[in-house]
Design a protein around this motif. Structure first.
Motif, PDB file in Angstrom:
ATOM      1  N   VAL A 197       0.822  -1.212   0.000  1.00 41.49           N
ATOM      2  CA  VAL A 197       0.000   0.000   0.000  1.00 41.49           C
ATOM      3  C   VAL A 197       0.859   1.267   0.000  1.00 41.49           C
ATOM      4  CG1 VAL A 197      -1.664   1.320   1.358  1.00 41.49           C
ATOM      5  CG2 VAL A 197      -2.026  -1.119   0.984  1.00 41.49           C
ATOM      6  N   PRO A 198       1.859   1.409   0.892  1.00 41.20           N
ATOM      7  CA  PRO A 198       2.698   2.626   0.826  1.00 41.20           C
ATOM      8  C   PRO A 198       3.450   2.760  -0.504  1.00 41.20           C
ATOM      9  CG  PRO A 198       2.984   1.532   2.937  1.00 41.20           C
ATOM     10  CD  PRO A 198       2.225   0.588   2.066  1.00 41.20           C
ATOM     11  N   VAL A 199       3.969   1.634  -1.024  1.00 43.57           N
ATOM     12  CA  VAL A 199       4.693   1.705  -2.291  1.00 43.57           C
ATOM     13  C   VAL A 199       3.763   2.143  -3.417  1.00 43.57           C
ATOM     14  CG1 VAL A 199       5.932   0.330  -4.009  1.00 43.57           C
ATOM     15  CG2 VAL A 199       6.419   0.023  -1.580  1.00 43.57           C
ATOM     16  N   ALA A 200       2.533   1.606  -3.428  1.00 44.53           N
ATOM     17  CA  ALA A 200       1.578   2.002  -4.456  1.00 44.53           C
ATOM     18  C   ALA A 200       1.205   3.476  -4.334  1.00 44.53           C
ATOM     19  CB  ALA A 200       0.334   1.128  -4.361  1.00 44.53           C
ATOM     20  N   CYS A 201       1.030   3.953  -3.109  1.00 48.10           N
ATOM     21  CA  CYS A 201       0.706   5.370  -2.902  1.00 48.10           C
ATOM     22  C   CYS A 201       1.836   6.275  -3.362  1.00 48.10           C
ATOM     23  CB  CYS A 201       0.388   5.614  -1.435  1.00 48.10           C
ATOM     24  SG  CYS A 201      -1.144   4.833  -0.856  1.00 48.10           S
ATOM     25  N   LEU A 236       8.543  12.218  -2.615  1.00 52.41           N
ATOM     26  CA  LEU A 236       9.566  12.392  -1.583  1.00 52.41           C
ATOM     27  C   LEU A 236       8.949  12.872  -0.277  1.00 52.41           C
ATOM     28  CD1 LEU A 236      12.570  12.317  -0.923  1.00 52.41           C
ATOM     29  CD2 LEU A 236      12.723  14.680  -1.713  1.00 52.41           C
ATOM     30  N   LEU A 237       7.993  13.816  -0.376  1.00 52.71           N
ATOM     31  CA  LEU A 237       7.315  14.289   0.826  1.00 52.71           C
ATOM     32  C   LEU A 237       6.498  13.176   1.471  1.00 52.71           C
ATOM     33  CD1 LEU A 237       6.592  16.644   2.683  1.00 52.71           C
ATOM     34  CD2 LEU A 237       4.714  17.213   1.118  1.00 52.71           C
ATOM     35  N   GLY A 238       5.832  12.365   0.656  1.00 47.31           N
ATOM     36  CA  GLY A 238       5.066  11.246   1.193  1.00 47.31           C
ATOM     37  C   GLY A 238       5.950  10.226   1.880  1.00 47.31           C
ATOM     38  N   ALA A 239       7.136   9.964   1.309  1.00 46.16           N
ATOM     39  CA  ALA A 239       8.071   9.027   1.939  1.00 46.16           C
ATOM     40  C   ALA A 239       8.557   9.556   3.276  1.00 46.16           C
ATOM     41  CB  ALA A 239       9.258   8.775   1.006  1.00 46.16           C
ATOM     42  N   ALA A 240       8.788  10.885   3.351  1.00 42.75           N
ATOM     43  CA  ALA A 240       9.223  11.468   4.629  1.00 42.75           C
ATOM     44  C   ALA A 240       8.127  11.350   5.679  1.00 42.75           C
ATOM     45  CB  ALA A 240       9.616  12.926   4.418  1.00 42.75           C
ATOM     46  N   VAL A 241       6.880  11.626   5.281  1.00 43.78           N
ATOM     47  CA  VAL A 241       5.765  11.502   6.228  1.00 43.78           C
ATOM     48  C   VAL A 241       5.596  10.061   6.678  1.00 43.78           C
ATOM     49  CG1 VAL A 241       3.257  11.747   6.467  1.00 43.78           C
ATOM     50  CG2 VAL A 241       4.584  13.536   5.324  1.00 43.78           C
ATOM     51  N   PHE A 242       5.696   9.131   5.728  1.00 45.33           N
ATOM     52  CA  PHE A 242       5.564   7.717   6.077  1.00 45.33           C
ATOM     53  C   PHE A 242       6.668   7.282   7.038  1.00 45.33           C
ATOM     54  CE2 PHE A 242       6.595   3.248   5.111  1.00 45.33           C
ATOM     55  CZ  PHE A 242       5.398   2.666   5.507  1.00 45.33           C
ATOM     56  N   SER A 243       7.909   7.729   6.796  1.00 42.51           N
ATOM     57  CA  SER A 243       9.026   7.387   7.692  1.00 42.51           C
ATOM     58  C   SER A 243       8.795   7.943   9.088  1.00 42.51           C
ATOM     59  CB  SER A 243      10.339   7.910   7.123  1.00 42.51           C
ATOM     60  OG  SER A 243      10.593   7.354   5.856  1.00 42.51           O
ATOM     61  N   TYR A 244       8.267   9.182   9.152  1.00 43.62           N
ATOM     62  CA  TYR A 244       7.991   9.781  10.460  1.00 43.62           C
ATOM     63  C   TYR A 244       6.922   8.989  11.205  1.00 43.62           C
ATOM     64  CZ  TYR A 244       6.246  13.060  13.940  1.00 43.62           C
ATOM     65  OH  TYR A 244       5.820  13.645  15.116  1.00 43.62           O
ATOM     66  N   LEU A 245       5.871   8.564  10.506  1.00 43.17           N
ATOM     67  CA  LEU A 245       4.806   7.796  11.150  1.00 43.17           C
ATOM     68  C   LEU A 245       5.312   6.446  11.646  1.00 43.17           C
ATOM     69  CD1 LEU A 245       1.788   8.543   8.771  1.00 43.17           C
ATOM     70  CD2 LEU A 245       2.266   9.547  11.014  1.00 43.17           C
ATOM     71  N   VAL A 246       6.161   5.800  10.861  1.00 43.16           N
ATOM     72  CA  VAL A 246       6.723   4.516  11.281  1.00 43.16           C
ATOM     73  C   VAL A 246       7.587   4.690  12.515  1.00 43.16           C
ATOM     74  CG1 VAL A 246       8.317   2.684  10.617  1.00 43.16           C
ATOM     75  CG2 VAL A 246       6.594   3.483   9.000  1.00 43.16           C
ATOM     76  N   ARG A 247       8.415   5.732  12.513  1.00 39.78           N
ATOM     77  CA  ARG A 247       9.282   5.976  13.670  1.00 39.78           C
ATOM     78  C   ARG A 247       8.461   6.307  14.904  1.00 39.78           C
ATOM     79  NH1 ARG A 247      14.193  10.470  14.015  1.00 39.78           N
ATOM     80  NH2 ARG A 247      14.887   9.913  16.130  1.00 39.78           N
ATOM     81  N   ALA A 248       7.412   7.119  14.753  1.00 44.58           N
ATOM     82  CA  ALA A 248       6.557   7.449  15.890  1.00 44.58           C
ATOM     83  C   ALA A 248       5.847   6.210  16.414  1.00 44.58           C
ATOM     84  CB  ALA A 248       5.541   8.520  15.482  1.00 44.58           C
TER      85      ALA A 248
END
Length: 246
Positions: free
Chosen positions: A49-53, A67-79
């Motif tokens: 799902v994240p890769v498709a998005c 790139l912005l979506g990847a940064a947001v996704f990384s932040y959510l995973v870390r949180a």
């Protein structure tokens, strides 16, 4: 009707079926494929799902959106991982507590083991016992979240003997500052603690203040064993360090 498919006795197929049956009886056979498929599909969904998005954002909006979506996704995973560690630490804290009766009835080794488990619960690492003299006196040492070395010695309150429901240890009073295996050349100043199941006399309090030793008496030990953090009880200021480390 088709005849039953049976393997002749002594063949490799018969041996394999017999071993499989024994493993099933013992509960060691492992999960079946239909038990593994849901977890596999869940992992695949979490990745797909994240890769498709991100791919959709790249194709429809632009590389900067991906790139912005990847940064947001990384932040959510870390949180999410940080929150998971916090919840796990809270569960461990609730699971590691002792009563004064357990402390009173413990022998020397048991008393040290209780304090060691409390230190590990509060985030101290490399907690271990170190023999400091030929009389068999053992101190606990460890390392704090800020790199500070720890030395812990033990005493028993003479006025408390007789309380509890079992035999008590008779630890001798500490004649000096708790010893560390090595003296750190740099870093924060080592923390020296004397833990007692009783109370400290006035002369002992004066000695501790003169040598920079922190005392944990029966009242503090009860709060510590009930779940309060040692850093909070002694006002060590480790909250910021733990927040950064998490």
């Amino acid at each position: 009707m088709w005849p039953l498919d049976r393997s002749p006795v002594g063949t490799r197929r018969a041996w394999r079926k017999r071993e499989e049956m024994l493993l099933r009886v013992r509960g060691q056979y492992g999960p079946e494929w239909w038990e593994v498929v849901p977890a596999f599909l869940a992992v695949l969904l979490v990745i797909a799902v994240p890769v498709a998005c991100l791919g959709w954002l790249w194709a429809r909006v632009g590389w900067w959106a991906a790139l912005l979506g990847a940064a947001v996704f990384s932040y959510l995973v870390r949180a999410g991982m940080r929150q998971r560690r916090v919840l796990a630490a809270r569960r461990q804290r609730r699971a590691t507590y002792f009563s004064l009766d357990q402390v009173d009835t413990a022998d020397d080794r048991g008393f040290r083991a209780i304090i060691g488990r409390l230190l590990i619960r509060d985030g101290w690492a490399n907690v271990r016992g170190v023999r400091v003299n030929d009389a068999g006196v053992v101190h606990l040492v460890g390392v704090g979240p800020d790199g500070r070395q720890l030395g812990v010695a033990f005493e028993r309150g003479v006025e408390q003997i007789g309380q509890g429901s079992g035999s008590r240890a008779a630890l001798r009073p500490v004649g000096g500052v708790p010893q560390l295996p090595t003296t750190p050349a740099r870093g924060p100043r080592p923390l020296f603690i004397v833990v007692s199941s009783g109370t400290f006399a006035r002369e002992r309090v004066v000695w501790a203040a003169r040598h920079g030793v922190r005392l944990v008496d029966r009242a503090l030990l009860q709060r510590w064993a009930a779940g309060e953090d040692l850093a909070v009880l002694l006002d060590l200021g480790l909250d910021d360090v733990r927040t950064d480390a998490s």
